[in-house]
Scaffold this active site. Structure first.
Site, PDB file in Angstrom:
ATOM      1  N   HIS A  99      11.820   8.836   8.853  1.00 23.29           N
ATOM      2  CA  HIS A  99      10.686   9.668   8.449  1.00 23.29           C
ATOM      3  C   HIS A  99      10.981  11.102   8.911  1.00 23.29           C
ATOM      4  O   HIS A  99      11.724  11.313   9.869  1.00 23.29           O
ATOM      5  CB  HIS A  99       9.385   9.268   9.152  1.00 23.29           C
ATOM      6  CG  HIS A  99       8.933   7.864   8.976  1.00 23.29           C
ATOM      7  ND1 HIS A  99       9.420   6.821   9.728  1.00 23.29           N
ATOM      8  CD2 HIS A  99       7.982   7.320   8.176  1.00 23.29           C
ATOM      9  CE1 HIS A  99       8.802   5.697   9.388  1.00 23.29           C
ATOM     10  NE2 HIS A  99       7.924   5.976   8.442  1.00 23.29           N
ATOM     11  N   ASP A 102      10.288  11.714  12.579  1.00 20.38           N
ATOM     12  CA  ASP A 102      11.221  11.098  13.532  1.00 20.38           C
ATOM     13  C   ASP A 102      12.331  12.054  13.936  1.00 20.38           C
ATOM     14  O   ASP A 102      12.864  11.960  15.046  1.00 20.38           O
ATOM     15  CB  ASP A 102      11.913   9.865  12.917  1.00 20.38           C
ATOM     16  CG  ASP A 102      10.953   8.871  12.320  1.00 20.38           C
ATOM     17  OD1 ASP A 102       9.851   8.718  12.865  1.00 20.38           O
ATOM     18  OD2 ASP A 102      11.317   8.244  11.310  1.00 20.38           O
ATOM     19  N   GLU A 230       5.965   0.204   0.067  1.00 21.99           N
ATOM     20  CA  GLU A 230       6.034  -0.853   1.082  1.00 21.99           C
ATOM     21  C   GLU A 230       4.640  -1.447   1.318  1.00 21.99           C
ATOM     22  O   GLU A 230       3.761  -0.779   1.865  1.00 21.99           O
ATOM     23  CB  GLU A 230       6.587  -0.306   2.401  1.00 21.99           C
ATOM     24  CG  GLU A 230       6.719  -1.362   3.475  1.00 21.99           C
ATOM     25  CD  GLU A 230       7.525  -0.892   4.663  1.00 21.99           C
ATOM     26  OE1 GLU A 230       7.198  -1.319   5.784  1.00 21.99           O
ATOM     27  OE2 GLU A 230       8.466  -0.098   4.479  1.00 21.99           O
ATOM     28  N   GLU A 266       8.494  -5.977   3.843  1.00 20.03           N
ATOM     29  CA  GLU A 266       8.746  -6.231   5.270  1.00 20.03           C
ATOM     30  C   GLU A 266       8.300  -7.635   5.641  1.00 20.03           C
ATOM     31  O   GLU A 266       7.209  -8.072   5.273  1.00 20.03           O
ATOM     32  CB  GLU A 266       8.017  -5.207   6.137  1.00 20.03           C
ATOM     33  CG  GLU A 266       8.248  -5.443   7.622  1.00 20.03           C
ATOM     34  CD  GLU A 266       7.467  -4.507   8.507  1.00 20.03           C
ATOM     35  OE1 GLU A 266       6.660  -4.994   9.337  1.00 20.03           O
ATOM     36  OE2 GLU A 266       7.656  -3.284   8.366  1.00 20.03           O
ATOM     37  N   ASP A 294      12.637  -4.749   4.785  1.00 14.70           N
ATOM     38  CA  ASP A 294      12.641  -4.503   6.224  1.00 14.70           C
ATOM     39  C   ASP A 294      12.696  -5.857   6.900  1.00 14.70           C
ATOM     40  O   ASP A 294      11.839  -6.714   6.638  1.00 14.70           O
ATOM     41  CB  ASP A 294      11.378  -3.762   6.671  1.00 14.70           C
ATOM     42  CG  ASP A 294      11.401  -2.287   6.319  1.00 14.70           C
ATOM     43  OD1 ASP A 294      12.415  -1.820   5.769  1.00 14.70           O
ATOM     44  OD2 ASP A 294      10.394  -1.611   6.595  1.00 14.70           O
ATOM     45  N   ASP A 307       6.967  -6.157  15.251  1.00 15.17           N
ATOM     46  CA  ASP A 307       8.244  -5.501  14.903  1.00 15.17           C
ATOM     47  C   ASP A 307       9.397  -5.939  15.804  1.00 15.17           C
ATOM     48  O   ASP A 307      10.073  -5.115  16.418  1.00 15.17           O
ATOM     49  CB  ASP A 307       8.096  -3.974  14.974  1.00 15.17           C
ATOM     50  CG  ASP A 307       7.258  -3.410  13.843  1.00 15.17           C
ATOM     51  OD1 ASP A 307       7.321  -3.955  12.736  1.00 15.17           O
ATOM     52  OD2 ASP A 307       6.534  -2.435  14.083  1.00 15.17           O
TER      53      ASP A 307
END
Length: 436
Positions: A99, A102, A230, A266, A294, A307
């Site tokens: 991103h 980031d 997503e 994901e 993902d 995650d």
């Protein structure tokens, strides 16, 4: 080179018998699987945000990681990039994802954000040229800053919509410049907290308007990658508009965008939506919108998106089975949208988490390929629906309701149920996976 990873060696394939934890036991990038190199099948990517931007906090506690690049300013952003590309080199990672927030510090204005992003984009380009690491996809962070508390494209304030559009343009430009294979739209706060202050129709139209602008801009600049949405059902909003694959496809069909956009699915999000990962993959493939994945898992004792790195080979095998059955990735790939536990503080932990995840993906891919080559699963599936391929079956499919009623009455049909053979199929899958 940086000093962050110390004397950690280059991670190489040593085979299943090795006792070296800093080696791959199953991930051999050059191994041929189902007609392609393993690396080309998996197209593995590191998530910049979890690996280098996340500080180890959770809803009940703050930062636990102590990284030398944490802080503001472009000098620290460049140091972060130096460490990131050093890790990509150590792992032999072919791709990464990011991103905007980031990789660049937050400025005092949009113009400053743009300058920071453009500067780090050029820095990335030089490093990508040196290491050979490529960009699987870029995206915009339209959820962390307080301005996005009520969404981005679906925000009731048109000025936030405009800011979001400008941010997406900047991130698409960066992705295009870096040769990204895809561009992802994840609506982290595109949803509602309460219907008491929400106009669902208006917000859907706004989301479609933004997506249409993204598609138009893609074609304007000649971006050849895939636009991906997503899906995620909840967290942080009470209800998010991109709940799951079926919801996203319904949205795309409603606005006539189904031929322009695919999905990045994901594993953790699929589970939060009450589905299995393979269900979402199979559905997307059947609808023609399967793009990328993902790969991360949730803790099945927690009701939120934890995650974690993949560690369950049978789960991963069933996911790759659906991907291989649909023809495999084109522009998509496997992004480790996974993070360390907040107690895993050491640089070695970051490397070993990816080593383990890459090995699990390799084993899952090989098992999926073995299942397809074995052929019995698809043979038994075809047998279950074989009646529809007969003349009688085709006649039934084409008949009207009244004609079917007459057919049943005149022939005195008495259908008998046939076994779905679920346990037999599960045993078959387990037996093939054990041998792969």
């Amino acid at each position: 080179m940086t000093s962050f990873f110390g004397d950690i060696p280059q991670i190489r394939y040593e085979g299943p018998e090795t006792d070296n934890e800093f080696a791959f036991r199953h991930y051999n990038p050059d191994e041929m699987v189902a007609g392609r190199r393993m690396e080309d099948h998996l197209r593995l990517a590191v998530a910049y945000w979890h690996s280098f931007a996340w500080e180890g906090g959770d809803p009940f506690g703050g930062r636990t990681f102590d990284r030398p690049w944490f802080g503001d300013g472009m000098e620290l952003a460049r140091l972060k990039a130096d460490v990131a590309f050093e890790m990509f080199r150590l792992l032999g990672q072919p791709y990464f994802c990011f991103h905007d927030a980031d990789v660049r510090p937050e400025g005092q204005s949009f113009a400053e954000n743009l300058r920071n992003l453009e500067e780090i984009t050029d820095y990335f380009a030089a490093k990508m040229e040196t290491t050979g690491t490529q960009l699987l996809w870029g995206t915009a962070n339209l959820f962390s800053h307080r301005r996005f508390m009520s969404g981005a494209a679906t925000n009731p304030d048109p000025e936030v919509f405009a800011w979001s559009a400008a941010t997406i343009k900047a991130c698409m430009d960066a992705t295009h410049k870096l040769g990204g294979a895809n561009y992802v739209l994840w609506g982290g706060r595109e949803g509602y907290e309460t219907l008491l202050n929400t106009d669902l129709g208006r917000e859907a139209d706004q989301a479609a308007a933004m997506l249409s602008k993204v598609i138009d801009y893609k074609h304007k600049i000649g971006f050849k990658g895939t636009i991906l949405i997503e899906p995620k059902p909840q967290e942080p909003t009470k209800h998010q508009y991109d709940f799951d694959v079926a919801t996203v496809y319904g949205f795309l069909k409603r606005y006539g965008l189904e031929n322009e956009v695919k999905v990045n699915i994901e594993q953790g999000h699929a589970i939060l939506a009450g589905h299995s990962f393979e269900h979402e993959l199979a559905l997307a493939a059947s609808l023609g919108i399967l793009g990328s994945i993902d790969i991360n898992r949730n803790d099945y004792q927690s009701g939120w998106d934890t995650d974690q790195f993949p560690n369950n080979v049978p789960e991963v095998a069933l996911a790759y089975y659906e991907i291989l059955k649909s023809g495999g990735f084109t522009t998509g790939g496997t992004n480790f949208d996974a993070k360390l536990r907040r107690q895993s503080l050491d640089p070695e932990d970051l490397i070993l988490a990816h080593v383990g995840g890459m090995d699990v993906c390799a084993r899952g891919l090989k098992a999926a390929a073995a299942l397809l080559e074995d052929g019995r699963l698809e043979k038994m599936r075809a047998e279950r629906y074989a009646g529809w391929e007969t003349d009688a079956g085709k006649k039934i499919k084409g008949a009207s309701l009244a004609e079917l009623s007459d057919m049943v009455l005149s022939s005195d049909l008495r259908p008998e149920p046939k076994s779905g053979r679920q346990e037999r199929l599960e045993n078959l899958v387990n037996a093939v996976i054990e041998k792969a």
